[in-house]
Design a protein around this motif. Structure first.
Motif, PDB file in Angstrom:
ATOM      1  N   GLN A 163       0.807  -1.211   0.000  1.00 53.91           N
ATOM      2  CA  GLN A 163       0.000   0.000   0.000  1.00 53.91           C
ATOM      3  C   GLN A 163       0.846   1.269   0.000  1.00 53.91           C
ATOM      4  OE1 GLN A 163      -3.740  -0.018   0.594  1.00 53.91           O
ATOM      5  NE2 GLN A 163      -3.250  -1.961  -0.371  1.00 53.91           N
ATOM      6  N   TYR A 164       1.990   1.212   0.698  1.00 56.25           N
ATOM      7  CA  TYR A 164       2.819   2.402   0.858  1.00 56.25           C
ATOM      8  C   TYR A 164       4.251   1.960   1.134  1.00 56.25           C
ATOM      9  CZ  TYR A 164       4.830   6.601   2.926  1.00 56.25           C
ATOM     10  OH  TYR A 164       5.631   7.658   3.191  1.00 56.25           O
TER      11      TYR A 164
ATOM     12  N   ASN B  14       8.464   3.846   1.553  1.00 54.29           N
ATOM     13  CA  ASN B  14       9.493   4.852   1.344  1.00 54.29           C
ATOM     14  C   ASN B  14      10.830   4.203   1.689  1.00 54.29           C
ATOM     15  OD1 ASN B  14       9.796   5.035   4.156  1.00 54.29           O
ATOM     16  ND2 ASN B  14       8.492   6.834   4.323  1.00 54.29           N
TER      17      ASN B  14
END
Length: 115
Positions: free
Chosen positions: A33-34, A36
């Motif tokens: 989903q996400y 970094n």
């Protein structure tokens, strides 16, 4: 709420670890989903279990202690299910992801500590 954690030290440069982990989670049939540079969040795809049993996996990459050859990472696997049984869906998913990390051919596992 069921919650399982594990920390690992793997022999891989920190800049290579995040894309490798994204691929590994997708191979575990999780939807990323996400992400970094030092955090990844993936969820189980709805349809196979009830919504309370859907698992979320969070991966934290510790860049502050990373060296050229070793990187520490932690995983948290959780869902809304009460862990009334030792062998519940969240625990099974945790063990599956943990083994995938431990057995990956993309790095050498130095240490694994389940919480």
């Amino acid at each position: 709420m069921a919650r399982y954690t594990c920390s690992f030290i793997v022999s891989v440069p920190v800049e290579h670890l995040q894309p490798l982990l994204v691929d590994l989670l997708q191979d575990c049939e999780l939807d990323v989903q996400y992400y970094n540079a030092d955090y990844i969040m993936a969820r189980e795809i709805p349809g196979t279990v009830s919504f309370s049993k859907l698992v979320k996996v969070e991966v934290l990459i510790d860049k502050s202690t990373a060296t050229e050859t070793e990187t520490r990472l932690s995983i948290v696997v959780k869902n809304e299910e009460l862990p009334l049984q030792l062998d519940n869906h969240c625990r099974q998913t945790f063990e599956f992801v943990k083994q995938a990390i431990e057995r990956s051919r993309h790095w050498h596992l130095i240490e694994s500590i389940a919480g």
